[in-house]
Design an enzyme around this catalytic site. Structure first.
Site, PDB file in Angstrom:
ATOM      1  N   CYS A 117      -9.379  27.164   1.032  1.00 39.09           N
ATOM      2  CA  CYS A 117      -8.717  25.745   1.066  1.00 39.09           C
ATOM      3  C   CYS A 117      -8.500  25.309  -0.502  1.00 39.09           C
ATOM      4  O   CYS A 117      -7.554  24.743  -0.908  1.00 39.09           O
ATOM      5  CB  CYS A 117      -9.421  24.508   1.767  1.00 39.09           C
ATOM      6  SG  CYS A 117     -11.537  24.949   1.179  1.00 39.09           S
ATOM      7  N   HIS A 173     -15.117  21.760   1.851  1.00 32.67           N
ATOM      8  CA  HIS A 173     -13.642  21.716   1.889  1.00 32.67           C
ATOM      9  C   HIS A 173     -13.184  21.172   0.879  1.00 32.67           C
ATOM     10  O   HIS A 173     -13.427  20.339   0.140  1.00 32.67           O
ATOM     11  CB  HIS A 173     -13.149  20.932   3.104  1.00 32.67           C
ATOM     12  CG  HIS A 173     -11.838  21.105   3.605  1.00 32.67           C
ATOM     13  ND1 HIS A 173     -11.259  22.381   3.382  1.00 32.67           N
ATOM     14  CD2 HIS A 173     -10.914  20.250   4.174  1.00 32.67           C
ATOM     15  CE1 HIS A 173     -10.011  22.182   4.098  1.00 32.67           C
ATOM     16  NE2 HIS A 173      -9.886  20.950   4.384  1.00 32.67           N
ATOM     17  N   GLN A 193      -3.618  20.456   3.267  1.00 31.90           N
ATOM     18  CA  GLN A 193      -4.494  21.152   3.163  1.00 31.90           C
ATOM     19  C   GLN A 193      -4.128  22.542   3.903  1.00 31.90           C
ATOM     20  O   GLN A 193      -3.257  22.624   4.717  1.00 31.90           O
ATOM     21  CB  GLN A 193      -5.670  20.437   3.998  1.00 31.90           C
ATOM     22  CG  GLN A 193      -5.330  20.198   5.580  1.00 31.90           C
ATOM     23  CD  GLN A 193      -6.613  20.134   6.253  1.00 31.90           C
ATOM     24  OE1 GLN A 193      -7.660  20.152   5.873  1.00 31.90           O
ATOM     25  NE2 GLN A 193      -6.492  19.489   7.535  1.00 31.90           N
TER      26      GLN A 193
END
Length: 290
Positions: A117, A173, A193
């Protein structure tokens, strides 16, 4: 940490190493879907890049490149691929193993690699911001606290475009939020994302997110609700799912992966961007990769 599974509100850590591999590697015949959003012209450019990087090795190596000293439009995909091959060959020699064994660990220049990510977030920022005199680097970006970010978001000029990179310690994240210029009284935002599915949320490829969910607008209130909830350990799983799951499915979340959060574990970097700069970068990248 208090968790609320049913509160309904609208729609992933620093870059980590991974060798997760996608098998899609078609280089030609790329068809890019049309964005469902009429409010944000930048979405189509990010969709184009996501689709290209899922099918072209030359674009994929740009997506995964961690050299932030060079603007994305100035990177040479052929040189990057050659450098990967040279590194794999040298590593195989140093370790006394075969090239194939090294590729299992480090990846290959001949396969599409889906990045973690944080790498996706960094490359998206470079896509928006890089030009002949500036090259975005996460490590050199000016970070904001949650309170500083909230002050900035409350007074964003409506006629300007902004891009926000988030390291979300609660979810483990990293992701990007796009705030395009607007003439509407309320400002929409759009979340970009990818996710390898190692944390709270499930796996989603960059291309899949961009073509299935990214054009769905979210509000500033929705974003603030998530940030405040994470910072105060008031966790709303339904809200997280609606923001970060491609189908908004709360059952796909793993609440046991949530990290008890402190505000200082957020990292926010907010930049104004020029849509023409994004368009120029994508035009050059398409020339390099087609």
């Amino acid at each position: 940490m208090k968790i609320s599974p049913n509160t309904i509100s609208p729609s992933q850590s620093d870059p980590r190493m991974s060798t997760n591999v996608s098998q899609r590697s078609r280089v030609s015949g790329i068809g890019v879907p049309v964005s469902h959003s009429i409010n944000n012209p930048s979405i189509q450019h990010v969709q184009d890049f996501a689709t290209l990087s899922a099918r072209s090795l030359r674009a994929n190596v740009l997506l995964n490149s961690d050299d932030h000293s060079v603007p994305i439009h100035a990177k040479n995909p052929s040189e990057l691929l050659e450098a990967i091959d040279n590194n794999i060959s040298q590593t195989a020699q140093d370790w006394g193993v075969s090239i194939q064994e090294v590729e299992v660990i480090l990846g290959s220049s001949k396969r599409i690699i889906e990045p973690v990510c944080g790498v996706t977030a960094n490359t998206i920022m470079k896509l928006f911001l890089d030009n002949d005199i500036f090259s975005y680097s996460f490590e050199k970006g000016q970070s904001l606290s949650l309170s500083q970010l909230q002050e900035r978001l409350a007074s964003l000029p409506a006629h300007k475009n902004f891009i926000l990179r988030v390291n979300d310690g609660g979810l483990g994240h990293a992701y990007v939020i796009d705030f395009p210029a607007t003439t509407n009284p309320s400002r929409d935002a759009f979340l970009y994302q990818s996710d390898l599915g190692e944390g709270v949320t499930r796996e989603v490829r960059f291309e899949d997110w961009m073509t299935q969910k990214a054009s769905h607008p979210i509000s500033l209130d929705d974003i603030n609700t998530h940030f405040i909830g994470i910072a105060q350990d008031q966790i709303d799983l339904a809200h997280i799912a609606k923001l970060f799951d491609v189908d908004g499915n709360v059952k796909m979340l793993r609440a046991d992966h949530l990290i008890s959060h402190k505000t200082s574990e957020f990292n926010f970097q907010l930049f104004e961007y020029d849509l023409k700069n994004l368009e120029n970068n994508m035009s050059i990248i398409k020339t390099h990769c087609n």
